[in-house]
Design a protein around this motif. Structure first.
Motif, short mmCIF file in Angstrom:
data_model
loop_
_atom_site.label_atom_id
_atom_site.label_comp_id
_atom_site.label_asym_id
_atom_site.label_seq_id
_atom_site.Cartn_x
_atom_site.Cartn_y
_atom_site.Cartn_z
N LEU A 1 -4.04 -10.60 4.79
CA LEU A 1 -3.40 -10.61 3.47
C LEU A 1 -1.91 -10.91 3.59
N SER B 1 0.72 -14.12 2.13
CA SER B 1 1.71 -13.69 1.15
C SER B 1 3.11 -14.08 1.60
N PRO C 1 4.94 -8.00 -0.56
CA PRO C 1 4.66 -8.00 -1.99
C PRO C 1 3.70 -6.89 -2.40
N ASP C 2 3.86 -6.44 -3.65
CA ASP C 2 2.99 -5.38 -4.17
C ASP C 2 1.55 -5.86 -4.31
N ARG C 3 1.35 -7.16 -4.43
CA ARG C 3 -0.02 -7.67 -4.56
C ARG C 3 -0.84 -7.38 -3.31
N VAL C 4 -0.18 -7.31 -2.17
CA VAL C 4 -0.89 -6.98 -0.93
C VAL C 4 -1.45 -5.56 -1.02
N LYS C 5 -0.67 -4.65 -1.55
CA LYS C 5 -1.13 -3.27 -1.68
C LYS C 5 -2.32 -3.16 -2.62
N SER C 6 -2.25 -3.82 -3.78
CA SER C 6 -3.35 -3.74 -4.74
C SER C 6 -4.63 -4.37 -4.20
N ASP C 7 -4.51 -5.55 -3.56
CA ASP C 7 -5.70 -6.18 -2.98
C ASP C 7 -6.28 -5.34 -1.85
N GLN D 1 -8.10 -2.22 -3.33
CA GLN D 1 -9.37 -2.60 -3.96
C GLN D 1 -10.43 -2.93 -2.92
#
Length: 830
Positions: free
Chosen positions: A349, A353, A431-437, A440
């Protein structure tokens, strides 16, 4: 005019039919015939495998198959068995014979020798000196040269298995090395084998080209560094496992995770929570309370988990349901952070990113700067000048942000230095998107409960994943990125240091002129040293060119230059360099030194003052003042840069960047390697080179160089390379590594004093069996002037004008006048 290398590739049908011996030498292998590719000529070292190949045609014959001799049998009389075994008719029959039996025998031979080729422990060459036998080729050399074809060789499976068993890791060393270095797997296998056989990098690059796919020295050295890092990792992993086993905390799962680590950072991440004396982690405290079963139940059978059943009033950590849930989450977070599959996914991930590294001025530096401004009126400004200057150097990085994939090595080193000086603060932004992905994926895939889980248990699992990412995984990723960036920057810095050093060492020397070395100065005057064309000290003096008595000093200079016929002036680039240059330029323009045609140049004097007080300089010039030694060193740097600069620590030559920030051990190893490479590729005249220069020849060290110098003083100059075998401490492996880089120059022999006969050493077999017993010729071999290795002399002589006889000096020049080196190395021969 054809040179030796082009001659080796000429194989016409007429040559193959005219001589059985030539048919034996150049017969292609079975694997090459099967693929339909033309067989390539072996390397210089490949000819020693011929005795082993001669026995193969006998194997397909059914009546004689049970009586196949052992692999070592053909070595006793290789020349006679060539003529009897190899002929054109037998070669044709071999093509039509069944290849299964032959392949089986080859596999057996490879299996028998696999352990010796791939073993970690190699027999030391400093074994008892009296047991050396030079007349008979070693079996290990034959096996090495047999696979020295450019096509991909077939490695013995037993060798790979033994290699993996000795490392005792869950990954294959050759495969990981190929992945990390982007080098083909078969080439990595060959390099590992050559390194384990104690071959040096210059020897591999020059005489084992086919085995390493014609890689240059820098590429081979990079593979060597990664290989040593992996071996060090395996050794450290084994030590960690033994420590954990002794402490009683080693589990099969933990051992599996440790043996799966492919870098020191991964190993440290897994081992840190179990280090003795470290603070007890939250997960270990929860496991001590017995909550590990509850965490496993949440993943495997959440419908059976009741948190209230784990409550124990009055026990810290178990007094309520909330504490039980928190302890269970800590255990799950630890399991998630140490799971290899989870770490692989989070790294994937991050690679997709936009991860950045950011630096800013630290609060401590700002506070110190404000204090300096306030106290500047009461204190001396010069006292704070140094700190202020350091602070201003990092203004470019006070607000700096860059993608981790695009940051330059010098920027990484500058940020690291600013952070170490507490001027900068550095952080890695993911990035915060890494945490959310990641969250999940963990909840819905990797760490999803196997059966139905209640809502509160789902919340516990989500909390565990988020806690694992924030508290454990994110710091691990930050350390990993910083470590990788620093490692890459250090490697690039060392590589640039190596490139600059190689260019400095291989500057074309100035031969055949008397040179005046000048170490300029104001107060203490300019130190002079007049050197002969062979670098002998003719005269030393001190002149004051920048005082009132310039005319008197000019007369003195003219007298010295006319007396010694000196036409070249070398000025160091230190203090008073330009003033000294102007003085000499004025005298030369006025033809003051007529009838001499005098010219001057400026050279880098970095490290000359350090060398002047070193033990080597004291030993070489014991009666000279250190200041005059600097002038001698400056002059010799132009006469022969390589021979002079090897006496100085490469870090003091004044090249490279951030040399004090990189790993000292890695820098020293790389610099020693490039010095050895330059000295070896250029070659040294063994009869006139210094002991210091000999230390850097591949295969030699300080002890062997001292022994060679002592032998030279006692017995006179070397007549041929074979006499090196008589030197104390020179074993078969050392001789193999250094022989091709040593030259025997007839001009040096003619000018030197005649050596006493070597008869007293040869007819003394009563005292020892080794050194004195080996038959060493005392005649001059013209091929000893070339870069051709002694193991390939018989090949060179086959293409000479008189077969089976020594070639003349002119033909020896034909073989080696254009050595196949990079263009950088040729400049010393121009």
């Amino acid at each position: 005019m054809l040179n030796f290398y082009s001659c080796r590739t000429i194989r016409s049908s007429a040559q193959m039919a005219s001589s059985d011996e030539e048919m034996d030498e150049w017969k292609p292998s079975e694997s090459t015939k099967a693929t339909g590719k033309a067989a390539r000529a072996p390397t210089d070292g490949g000819m020693k495998a011929v005795p082993k190949r001669t026995a193969k045609p006998k194997q397909p014959k059914v009546p004689k198959q049970p009586k196949v001799p052992k692999p070592r049998a053909p070595r006793k009389r290789a020349a006679e068995q060539k003529d009897a075994a190899m002929s054109v008719s037998v070669g044709k029959k071999r093509k039509k014979s069944n290849g299964d039996d032959l392949g089986e025998n080859e596999r057996k031979t490879q299996t028998d020798e696999g352990t010796s080729q791939f073993g970690l422990q190699v027999k030391k060459e400093e074994a008892p000196e009296e047991d050396f036998t030079f007349d008979e080729p070693s079996l290990k050399k034959q096996k090495t040269s047999e696979t020295s074809q450019r096509q991909q060789p077939t490695f013995p499976e037993s060798g790979e298995h033994s290699l993996r068993n000795e490392l005792n890791m869950n990954w294959d060393l050759t495969e990981v090395l190929s992945t990390l270095t982007c080098v083909e797997r078969w080439v990595c296998g060959n390099i590992i084998k050559l390194l384990r056989e104690e071959n040096t990098v210059p020897f591999m690059v020059r005489y084992r080209k086919e085995m390493i796919n014609h890689m240059d020295a820098d590429a081979v050295r990079d593979v060597q560094m990664v290989y040593e890092e992996l071996c060090s990792l395996a050794k450290k992993t084994q030590s960690v496992i033994q420590t954990l086993k002794k402490d009683g905390v080693l589990t099969p799962e933990l051992e599996e995770n440790l043996r799966s680590c492919r870098s020191a950072d991964d190993l440290d991440h897994v081992y840190t929570p179990y280090k003795k004396g470290s603070k007890l982690t939250k997960a270990r405290r929860a496991k001590a309370l017995g909550l590990e079963d509850a965490a496993i139940a949440l993943l495997n059978a959440p419908h059976t988990l009741v948190l209230s059943a784990w409550v124990k009033p009055g026990t810290e950590g178990l007094s309520c349901v909330e504490e039980v849930a928190t302890g269970m989450e800590h255990i799950l977070a630890d399991m998630i952070a140490k799971d290899p599959e989870t770490l692989t996914y989070i790294k994937t991930l991050c690679e997709k990113s936009f991860v950045t590294i950011q630096s800013s001025v630290s609060k401590t530096a700002l506070k110190e700067k404000e204090q300096e401004k306030v106290a500047q009126e009461h204190k001396n400004p010069e006292a704070e000048h140094h700190n202020k200057k350091d602070f201003d150097k990092f203004q470019l990085y006070f607000d700096f942000t860059c993608n981790v994939q695009r940051i330059q090595p010098h920027q990484t080193l500058a940020i690291n230095r600013g952070e170490s000086l507490k001027i900068l603060t550095v952080k890695v932004n993911i990035p915060d998107r890494v945490k959310s992905d990641f969250t999940q994926w963990c909840i819905n895939n990797r760490w999803r409960p196997k059966t139905f889980a209640r809502e509160e248990l789902h919340a516990n699992l989500r909390n565990a994943v988020e806690d694992s990412y924030k508290r454990l995984i994110l710091p691990f990723l930050t350390r990993s990125y910083r470590t990788k960036l620093t490692s890459a920057a250090e490697k690039e810095s060392i590589a640039m240091f190596v490139r600059n050093l190689r260019q400095r060492l291989l500057v074309c020397p100035v031969r055949g002129s008397v040179i005046m070395g000048v170490d300029p100065g104001f107060r203490h005057g300019c130190k002079l040293a007049i050197l002969s064309p062979t670098s002998q000290i003719l005269h030393t003096d001190i002149v004051f060119l920048h005082n009132s008595g310039q005319q008197k000093e000019a007369v003195k200079l003219r007298h010295l230059m006319v007396t010694y016929s000196c036409t070249k002036v070398v000025i160091g680039n230190g203090t008073a360099c330009r003033e000294t240059e102007s003085f000499f330029a004025d005298l030369i323009s006025r033809r003051y030194f007529h009838p001499l045609d005098v010219s001057y140049c400026i050279t880098n004097e970095a490290g000359a003052s350090i060398y002047s007080v070193s033990p080597e300089a004291v030993k070489e010039m014991p009666d000279l003042d250190p200041n005059l030694r600097s002038a001698v060193s400056i002059g010799r740097r132009v006469q022969d840069p390589l021979a002079e600069l090897v006496k100085i620590d490469p870090k003091h030559i004044g090249i490279g960047t951030y040399q004090h920030d990189v790993s000292a051990g890695a820098l020293k190893a790389a610099l020693d390697g490039v010095v050895e490479e330059c000295v070896s590729f250029v070659g040294v005249d063994i009869n006139i080179c210094s002991e210091t220069l000999m230390r850097h020849v591949a295969g030699l060290n300080a002890g062997r160089a001292r022994s060679i110098a002592e032998w030279r003083e006692k017995n006179g100059p070397f007549i041929n390379r074979e006499q090196l075998k008589l030197v104390k401490g020179m074993g078969p492996k050392s001789y193999q590594q250094c022989a091709g880089f040593i030259r025997i120059n007839p001009q040096t022999l003619n000018s030197a004093k005649p050596s006493p006969p070597c008869a007293p050493e040869n007819p003394a077999p009563k005292k020892s069996k080794g050194k004195a017993a080996c038959s060493v010729p005392t005649s001059l071999n013209p091929l000893d002037q070339t870069c051709i290795h002694p193991e390939s002399y018989h090949v060179a002589q086959r293409y000479g004008p008189h077969k089976h006889t020594h070639t003349t000096t002119a033909h020896a020049h034909l073989y080696s006048s254009k050595p196949h080196w990079p263009g950088m190395f040729r400049q010393r021969w121009s």
